[in-house]
Scaffold this motif. Structure first.
Motif, mmCIF file in Angstrom:
data_model
loop_
_atom_site.group_PDB
_atom_site.id
_atom_site.type_symbol
_atom_site.label_atom_id
_atom_site.label_comp_id
_atom_site.label_asym_id
_atom_site.label_seq_id
_atom_site.Cartn_x
_atom_site.Cartn_y
_atom_site.Cartn_z
ATOM 1 N N UNK A 58 25.296 -23.499 53.526
ATOM 2 C CA UNK A 58 24.083 -22.988 54.167
ATOM 3 C C UNK A 58 24.378 -22.304 55.494
ATOM 4 N N UNK A 59 25.397 -22.739 56.215
ATOM 5 C CA UNK A 59 25.768 -22.056 57.460
ATOM 6 C C UNK A 59 26.358 -20.682 57.163
ATOM 7 N N UNK A 60 27.236 -20.630 56.178
ATOM 8 C CA UNK A 60 27.830 -19.339 55.807
ATOM 9 C C UNK A 60 26.754 -18.383 55.306
ATOM 10 N N UNK A 61 25.856 -18.879 54.449
ATOM 11 C CA UNK A 61 24.793 -18.025 53.899
ATOM 12 C C UNK A 61 23.847 -17.550 54.998
ATOM 13 N N UNK A 62 23.528 -18.413 55.954
ATOM 14 C CA UNK A 62 22.661 -18.021 57.061
ATOM 15 C C UNK A 62 23.320 -16.914 57.872
ATOM 16 N N UNK A 63 24.573 -17.100 58.239
ATOM 17 C CA UNK A 63 25.294 -16.085 59.009
ATOM 18 C C UNK A 63 25.407 -14.767 58.263
ATOM 19 N N UNK A 64 25.697 -14.834 56.973
ATOM 20 C CA UNK A 64 25.811 -13.613 56.180
ATOM 21 C C UNK A 64 24.459 -12.910 56.051
ATOM 22 N N UNK A 65 23.398 -13.683 55.813
ATOM 23 C CA UNK A 65 22.064 -13.091 55.659
ATOM 24 C C UNK A 65 21.600 -12.408 56.939
ATOM 25 N N UNK A 66 22.071 -12.890 58.076
ATOM 26 C CA UNK A 66 21.696 -12.286 59.361
ATOM 27 C C UNK A 66 22.634 -11.149 59.763
ATOM 28 N N UNK A 67 23.616 -10.858 58.907
ATOM 29 C CA UNK A 67 24.525 -9.745 59.157
ATOM 30 C C UNK A 67 25.637 -10.044 60.136
ATOM 31 N N UNK A 68 25.921 -11.307 60.392
ATOM 32 C CA UNK A 68 26.949 -11.667 61.373
ATOM 33 C C UNK A 68 28.372 -11.532 60.832
ATOM 34 N N UNK A 69 28.557 -11.639 59.514
ATOM 35 C CA UNK A 69 29.899 -11.676 58.924
ATOM 36 C C UNK A 69 30.762 -12.685 59.686
ATOM 37 N N UNK A 70 30.319 -13.954 59.739
ATOM 38 C CA UNK A 70 31.006 -14.945 60.582
ATOM 39 C C UNK A 70 32.322 -15.441 59.992
ATOM 40 N N UNK A 71 33.206 -15.819 60.889
ATOM 41 C CA UNK A 71 34.480 -16.428 60.532
ATOM 42 C C UNK A 71 34.285 -17.941 60.490
ATOM 43 N N UNK A 72 34.685 -18.576 59.403
ATOM 44 C CA UNK A 72 34.531 -20.026 59.255
ATOM 45 C C UNK A 72 35.447 -20.757 60.233
ATOM 46 N N UNK A 73 34.880 -21.743 60.917
ATOM 47 C CA UNK A 73 35.627 -22.580 61.858
ATOM 48 C C UNK A 73 35.571 -24.027 61.367
ATOM 49 N N UNK A 74 36.694 -24.580 60.960
ATOM 50 C CA UNK A 74 36.711 -25.958 60.452
ATOM 51 C C UNK A 74 36.289 -26.966 61.508
ATOM 52 N N UNK A 75 36.538 -26.670 62.773
ATOM 53 C CA UNK A 75 36.140 -27.596 63.843
ATOM 54 C C UNK A 75 34.628 -27.720 63.940
#
Length: 186
Positions: A58-75
């Motif tokens: 859900x975090x990845x999908x939220x970031x992608x839907x908002x156009x952020x193209x976020x990098x996953x951070x395991x921390x």
């Protein structure tokens, strides 16, 4: 020199009372609708120099839907809840009421066999403190629990105050400062 970190709470994947420890569910219908309604206010955060997210769907999908193209951070992953993973708080309380009481009262305890609250807060704080230090801007989409941990760490609040912080889906919390010296911006 300081850095600004805007923490965006992931959209929902289930009703609050149905939330499970270690929820790896994708966004639900309501989560997608909330993103549509909030996008006008959240899309501009994508202008940040660095864009991250926690590893949950859900975090990845939220970031992608908002156009952020976020990098996953395991921390930025949620707290490891050990054998309680996949259960609701009500289910755990019915099975292990004494263990829940210990867990809520002692931030060093891990009756579930996972990560103690204090270690979780320290891990998230360590992530904050290792962000590049310059006059820059970072946006990170994360689970509400991760944002609560970041707030407790940044404010130097007692670990037990974690339970007194509510983070709503798609809310934005901004911290500014330097490693070890954070300020909450409202």
């Amino acid at each position: 020199m300081s850095v600004r970190v805007s923490l965006v709470a992931a959209a929902r994947s289930s009703a609050v009372l149905a939330e499970r420890f270690g929820d790896e569910l994708p966004l639900d219908h309501m989560g997608w609708r909330e993103i549509q309604y909030a996008a006008h206010a959240l899309v501009p955060l994508g202008a940040a120099e660095l864009r991250y997210c926690s590893p949950t769907p859900r975090s990845r999908a939220t970031g992608d839907a908002l156009g952020y193209a976020p990098l996953v951070q395991l921390a930025l992953r949620d707290c490891d809840m050990g054998r309680w993973r996949g259960l609701t708080l009500a289910e755990v309380a019915a099975r292990e009421p004494g263990a829940v009481d210990v867990w809520l009262a002692d931030p060093r305890s891990a009756p579930h066999g996972g990560e103690p609250l204090l270690a979780f807060i320290s891990r998230v704080g360590g992530w904050l403190d290792t962000r590049p230090v310059h006059d820059g801007w970072i946006v990170a989409v994360a689970e509400p629990a991760v944002i609560r941990a970041a707030l407790v760490y940044a404010l130097g609040a007692p670990p037990g105050s974690y339970w007194n912080v509510d983070v709503h889906p798609l809310s934005v919390t901004t911290l500014t400062g330097l490693p070890g010296r954070w300020h909450l911006s409202l």
